[in-house]
Scaffold this motif. Sequence first.
Motif, PDB file in Angstrom:
ATOM      1  N   ARG A 112      52.621  33.523  15.008  1.00  0.00           N
ATOM      2  CA  ARG A 112      51.876  33.642  13.752  1.00  0.00           C
ATOM      3  C   ARG A 112      50.376  33.670  14.026  1.00  0.00           C
ATOM      4  NH1 ARG A 112      50.737  36.017   9.346  1.00  0.00           N
ATOM      5  NH2 ARG A 112      50.028  34.690   7.609  1.00  0.00           N
ATOM      6  N   LEU A 113      49.928  32.862  14.987  1.00  0.00           N
ATOM      7  CA  LEU A 113      48.520  32.867  15.363  1.00  0.00           C
ATOM      8  C   LEU A 113      48.118  34.248  15.865  1.00  0.00           C
ATOM      9  CD1 LEU A 113      45.835  31.376  15.921  1.00  0.00           C
ATOM     10  CD2 LEU A 113      46.744  30.809  18.185  1.00  0.00           C
ATOM     11  N   ALA A 114      48.983  34.854  16.669  1.00  0.00           N
ATOM     12  CA  ALA A 114      48.694  36.191  17.194  1.00  0.00           C
ATOM     13  C   ALA A 114      48.544  37.201  16.060  1.00  0.00           C
ATOM     14  CB  ALA A 114      49.803  36.628  18.147  1.00  0.00           C
ATOM     15  N   GLU A 115      49.382  37.096  15.036  1.00  0.00           N
ATOM     16  CA  GLU A 115      49.291  38.001  13.890  1.00  0.00           C
ATOM     17  C   GLU A 115      47.934  37.866  13.198  1.00  0.00           C
ATOM     18  OE1 GLU A 115      52.560  36.923  11.439  1.00  0.00           O
ATOM     19  OE2 GLU A 115      54.071  37.923  12.682  1.00  0.00           O
ATOM     20  N   LEU A 116      47.503  36.612  13.037  1.00  0.00           N
ATOM     21  CA  LEU A 116      46.214  36.375  12.370  1.00  0.00           C
ATOM     22  C   LEU A 116      45.054  36.891  13.212  1.00  0.00           C
ATOM     23  CD1 LEU A 116      46.874  32.751  11.042  1.00  0.00           C
ATOM     24  CD2 LEU A 116      46.853  34.883   9.720  1.00  0.00           C
ATOM     25  N   ILE A 117      45.119  36.662  14.514  1.00  0.00           N
ATOM     26  CA  ILE A 117      44.060  37.142  15.404  1.00  0.00           C
ATOM     27  C   ILE A 117      44.026  38.670  15.413  1.00  0.00           C
ATOM     28  CG2 ILE A 117      43.373  37.318  17.828  1.00  0.00           C
ATOM     29  CD1 ILE A 117      44.221  34.411  18.171  1.00  0.00           C
ATOM     30  N   ASN A 118      45.203  39.297  15.400  1.00  0.00           N
ATOM     31  CA  ASN A 118      45.273  40.760  15.437  1.00  0.00           C
ATOM     32  C   ASN A 118      44.705  41.407  14.178  1.00  0.00           C
ATOM     33  OD1 ASN A 118      46.451  40.723  17.964  1.00  0.00           O
ATOM     34  ND2 ASN A 118      48.547  40.858  17.180  1.00  0.00           N
ATOM     35  N   SER A 119      44.551  40.625  13.129  1.00  0.00           N
ATOM     36  CA  SER A 119      43.993  41.173  11.886  1.00  0.00           C
ATOM     37  C   SER A 119      42.468  41.307  11.953  1.00  0.00           C
ATOM     38  CB  SER A 119      44.369  40.276  10.697  1.00  0.00           C
ATOM     39  OG  SER A 119      43.685  39.027  10.755  1.00  0.00           O
ATOM     40  N   ILE A 120      41.875  40.727  12.974  1.00  0.00           N
ATOM     41  CA  ILE A 120      40.416  40.762  13.123  1.00  0.00           C
ATOM     42  C   ILE A 120      40.019  41.944  14.000  1.00  0.00           C
ATOM     43  CG2 ILE A 120      38.428  39.487  14.020  1.00  0.00           C
ATOM     44  CD1 ILE A 120      39.933  36.928  13.245  1.00  0.00           C
ATOM     45  N   LYS A 121      39.064  42.719  13.556  1.00  0.00           N
ATOM     46  CA  LYS A 121      38.764  44.015  14.169  1.00  0.00           C
ATOM     47  C   LYS A 121      37.815  43.956  15.364  1.00  0.00           C
ATOM     48  CE  LYS A 121      37.472  45.595  10.118  1.00  0.00           C
ATOM     49  NZ  LYS A 121      37.984  44.558   9.186  1.00  0.00           N
ATOM     50  N   ALA A 122      37.330  42.788  15.732  1.00  0.00           N
ATOM     51  CA  ALA A 122      36.363  42.688  16.835  1.00  0.00           C
ATOM     52  C   ALA A 122      36.932  43.294  18.120  1.00  0.00           C
ATOM     53  CB  ALA A 122      35.982  41.238  17.069  1.00  0.00           C
ATOM     54  N   SER A 123      36.127  44.099  18.779  1.00  0.00           N
ATOM     55  CA  SER A 123      36.572  44.733  20.022  1.00  0.00           C
ATOM     56  C   SER A 123      36.408  43.807  21.220  1.00  0.00           C
ATOM     57  CB  SER A 123      35.793  46.024  20.265  1.00  0.00           C
ATOM     58  OG  SER A 123      34.400  45.764  20.304  1.00  0.00           O
ATOM     59  N   SER A 124      35.684  42.693  21.034  1.00  0.00           N
ATOM     60  CA  SER A 124      35.489  41.710  22.097  1.00  0.00           C
ATOM     61  C   SER A 124      35.882  40.338  21.562  1.00  0.00           C
ATOM     62  CB  SER A 124      34.030  41.695  22.559  1.00  0.00           C
ATOM     63  OG  SER A 124      33.820  40.686  23.536  1.00  0.00           O
ATOM     64  N   MET A 125      36.811  39.682  22.252  1.00  0.00           N
ATOM     65  CA  MET A 125      37.279  38.378  21.810  1.00  0.00           C
ATOM     66  C   MET A 125      37.419  37.404  22.979  1.00  0.00           C
ATOM     67  SD  MET A 125      40.297  38.855  18.991  1.00  0.00           S
ATOM     68  CE  MET A 125      40.134  39.937  17.567  1.00  0.00           C
ATOM     69  N   LEU A 126      37.196  36.135  22.639  1.00  0.00           N
ATOM     70  CA  LEU A 126      37.500  35.034  23.550  1.00  0.00           C
ATOM     71  C   LEU A 126      38.446  34.108  22.802  1.00  0.00           C
ATOM     72  CD1 LEU A 126      37.216  33.118  25.976  1.00  0.00           C
ATOM     73  CD2 LEU A 126      35.128  32.206  24.897  1.00  0.00           C
ATOM     74  N   ILE A 127      39.593  33.831  23.401  1.00  0.00           N
ATOM     75  CA  ILE A 127      40.591  32.953  22.800  1.00  0.00           C
ATOM     76  C   ILE A 127      40.863  31.816  23.769  1.00  0.00           C
ATOM     77  CG2 ILE A 127      42.943  32.791  21.893  1.00  0.00           C
ATOM     78  CD1 ILE A 127      42.735  35.903  21.481  1.00  0.00           C
ATOM     79  N   VAL A 128      40.598  30.598  23.336  1.00  0.00           N
ATOM     80  CA  VAL A 128      40.819  29.420  24.179  1.00  0.00           C
ATOM     81  C   VAL A 128      41.854  28.527  23.511  1.00  0.00           C
ATOM     82  CG1 VAL A 128      39.787  27.425  25.318  1.00  0.00           C
ATOM     83  CG2 VAL A 128      38.434  29.514  25.005  1.00  0.00           C
ATOM     84  N   LEU A 129      42.895  28.194  24.254  1.00  0.00           N
ATOM     85  CA  LEU A 129      43.949  27.314  23.752  1.00  0.00           C
ATOM     86  C   LEU A 129      44.012  26.095  24.660  1.00  0.00           C
ATOM     87  CD1 LEU A 129      46.685  30.015  23.050  1.00  0.00           C
ATOM     88  CD2 LEU A 129      45.111  28.972  21.400  1.00  0.00           C
ATOM     89  N   ASP A 130      43.410  25.014  24.208  1.00  0.00           N
ATOM     90  CA  ASP A 130      43.420  23.769  24.978  1.00  0.00           C
ATOM     91  C   ASP A 130      44.489  22.862  24.382  1.00  0.00           C
ATOM     92  OD1 ASP A 130      43.017  21.487  26.404  1.00  0.00           O
ATOM     93  OD2 ASP A 130      41.000  21.077  25.656  1.00  0.00           O
ATOM     94  N   CYS A 131      45.714  23.058  24.839  1.00  0.00           N
ATOM     95  CA  CYS A 131      46.843  22.299  24.315  1.00  0.00           C
ATOM     96  C   CYS A 131      48.005  22.378  25.292  1.00  0.00           C
ATOM     97  CB  CYS A 131      47.270  22.850  22.951  1.00  0.00           C
ATOM     98  SG  CYS A 131      47.837  24.569  23.001  1.00  0.00           S
ATOM     99  N   PRO A 132      48.967  21.492  25.174  1.00  0.00           N
ATOM    100  CA  PRO A 132      50.161  21.565  26.035  1.00  0.00           C
ATOM    101  C   PRO A 132      50.879  22.898  25.852  1.00  0.00           C
ATOM    102  CG  PRO A 132      50.044  19.439  24.933  1.00  0.00           C
ATOM    103  CD  PRO A 132      48.994  20.301  24.300  1.00  0.00           C
TER     104      PRO A 132
END
Length: 277
Positions: free
Chosen positions: A143-163
């Motif tokens: 679901r997170l991926a779906e939400l991120i994919n809705s954003i049109k930015a051509s440059s992204m940084l995604i950090v997941l600090d979790c188990p």
Amino acid sequence: MKRTIFAILLLIVSGFPLFEASGVEQSTKSKESGKTYVLIVSGINKDSKERLAKDRAVTGLSGFFLDITGVLPERLSVLVDSKSTARKGSGISTAVNLKEQMDRFAATVNPEDRFIFYYIGQANVVSETLRLNLPGPDITHKRLAELINSIKASSMLIVLDCPGAGLAVKAVTGRGRIVIGACTAEQHYSTKFSEYFVPALVDDAGDVDGNGRISLLEAFTSACRGVDDFYRLGSLLTTETPVMEDNADGVPSKQPWKYEQNRVDGLAASRFFLSGG
């Protein structure tokens, strides 16, 4: 000078030592052709000591983006648990509020802009699905991926600090994106990545090539060293191995600083700068 002063302040606030994507230097390019938008999300944490450490990281990140990188307040959103010490000026990190903020960015961010998503908190793996632990219903990595994919930015940084962060890497991978996970898919214990990564963003000692700027790869490398030292010096079993993916193949690397030898992840991160020095 400004970054040096902030580094000292970050040390005080954080309580731990101080120690852009594709083939262009994004710090300069971003200022010329696009804007930077940031969403920081902190999940629930029942351990009070861990919660305080993560709250300090959230505070440090917010200060870094506002004071060092120059992100405008209206382009930075922070969502935290209601018990967080970083609650002031922040929203509650429910799944509903997360979607609301993502929808806002989706309607605002343009292709030439840069978008940064940073999650720090607990998560658990159920049936090969990573669930970010938020107040109320959790949100899955799909679901997170779906939400991120809705954003049109051509440059992204995604950090997941979790188990289990590595499990989500493939789902959120994409062209022009750099994805950092605090640990592999198989590691399901609490992570300490941000405790070392956030200070590394302003630590001049991490500027290995001496160009006056700290690349994302340099900050990541410093954080990996800090995490490794924590477990090694404490004679503890290593339960987190940070990973990075930045070539859009969906396969994260444990040692992206060896990109020249391995020819995989690391090149884009070496040219991605969050601040101009």
